[in-house]
Design an enzyme around this catalytic site. Structure first.
Site: not given
Ligand code: HSE
Length: 288
Positions: A120, A171
């Site tokens: 991530e 994101t």
């Protein structure tokens, strides 16, 4: 060998970086085996087919965490659209980490999840856990702390509709707009929403859960990334949704209610009226 990792709804209203839930579909699937050198093939949605792929990053991270040097040959069937708000990078990261865990016989959940969070970090600059943790457990998860990793799991089983418009929001960009500090009254409101939501979930009171799908920590700052929000929300509520919110950092919108098929149709049609194509997935919250 192969591993399948589902999409997730992170934040789930007021739980920014804390709440998440596995939703079963769509999902990523990774076939893998030990090999002399690293390689990855990708089918489905396009993502890098080289060492920058988060599945490779997470797998390598887990190997180095346990001091092993092993290479994998991977075939990734990418079923979760990137930059969708459905935990696409989290799913591939977890798949990579789980693949390496299987090959090395690693069973420590904290290590597996931390390696996935490094995937991530590679994808968006932040090692948040509210996609990889619920993807792993399936349940509704509450991350109490990342270091050490402490997670509370609430088994849930209710229908949710996720509507994915044909716009992309990375994101990384959605996190850049967030402030360092938020007003005290907003923090207080979020504590009230989040704690009440957990209680309502435990009681299976979906109407109350829906009412509590609000957020004062990230949403107000991200609001301008979602110019279609009010229209989509209005359509959902008019179609009987108990509540509607943005999944993760968006653009996916999720809603709960009695008739999620109708609600999904109404949201998708609202997007269509704004000349945005949209796809609705009816899924079950609580599937990992
Ligand atoms: N909690 C994260 C965010 C989830 O909202 O930035 C991203 O998928």
């Amino acid at each position: 060998m192969r591993v399948r990792v589902p999409a997730t709804v992170a934040n789930f209203g007021p739980g920014f970086d804390v709440f998440g839930v596995g939703i079963g579909e769509p999902h990523d699937e990774l076939r893998f085996r030990e090999s002399d050198e690293w390689s990855i093939n990708v089918r489905g949605f396009p993502v890098p087919a080289d060492g920058s792929n988060v599945a490779v990053v997470a797998a390598k991270t887990l190997a180095s965490m346990v001091g092993e040097e092993v290479a994998l040959r991977m075939e990734l069937k990418k079923g979760i659209r990137p930059r969708s708000g459905l935990g696409s990078s989290g799913a591939s990261s977890l798949a990579g980490s789980l693949a390496m865990a299987k090959v090395l016989g690693v069973e420590d959940e904290e290590l597996i999840l931390k390696a996935a969070m490094e995937g991530e970090r590679a994808a968006c600059g932040s090692a948040h856990g509210d996609n990889v943790v619920p993807a792993y457990y399936g349940d509704f998860t509450v991350i109490e702390s990342l270091n050490p990793l402490r997670v509370h799991r609430i088994p849930v089983d209710f229908h949710v509709v996720v509507v994915l418009p044909s716009v992309e929001i990375p994101t990384r960009e959605a996190r850049k707009v967030l402030p360092e500090k938020v007003p005290l009254k907003d923090a207080v409101k979020n504590v009230a929403l989040a704690s009440s939501l957990v209680k309502a979930l435990q009681e299976g009171d979906l109407k109350t859960v829906g009412r509590l799908l609000d957020d004062r920590l990230a949403f107000p700052y991200r609001r301008r990334l979602y110019p279609w929000w009010e229209t989509a929300k209005k359509a959902a509520i008019e179609a009987g949704a108990y509540g509607v919110s943005i999944s993760g950092s968006g653009p996916a919108v999720f809603a709960i209610g009695e008739d999620v098929t109708e609600i999904g149709k109404a949201i998708a049609e609202a997007f269509n009226r704004m000349d945005i194509e949209a796809e609705a997935y009816i899924t079950v919250a609580g599937r990992g």
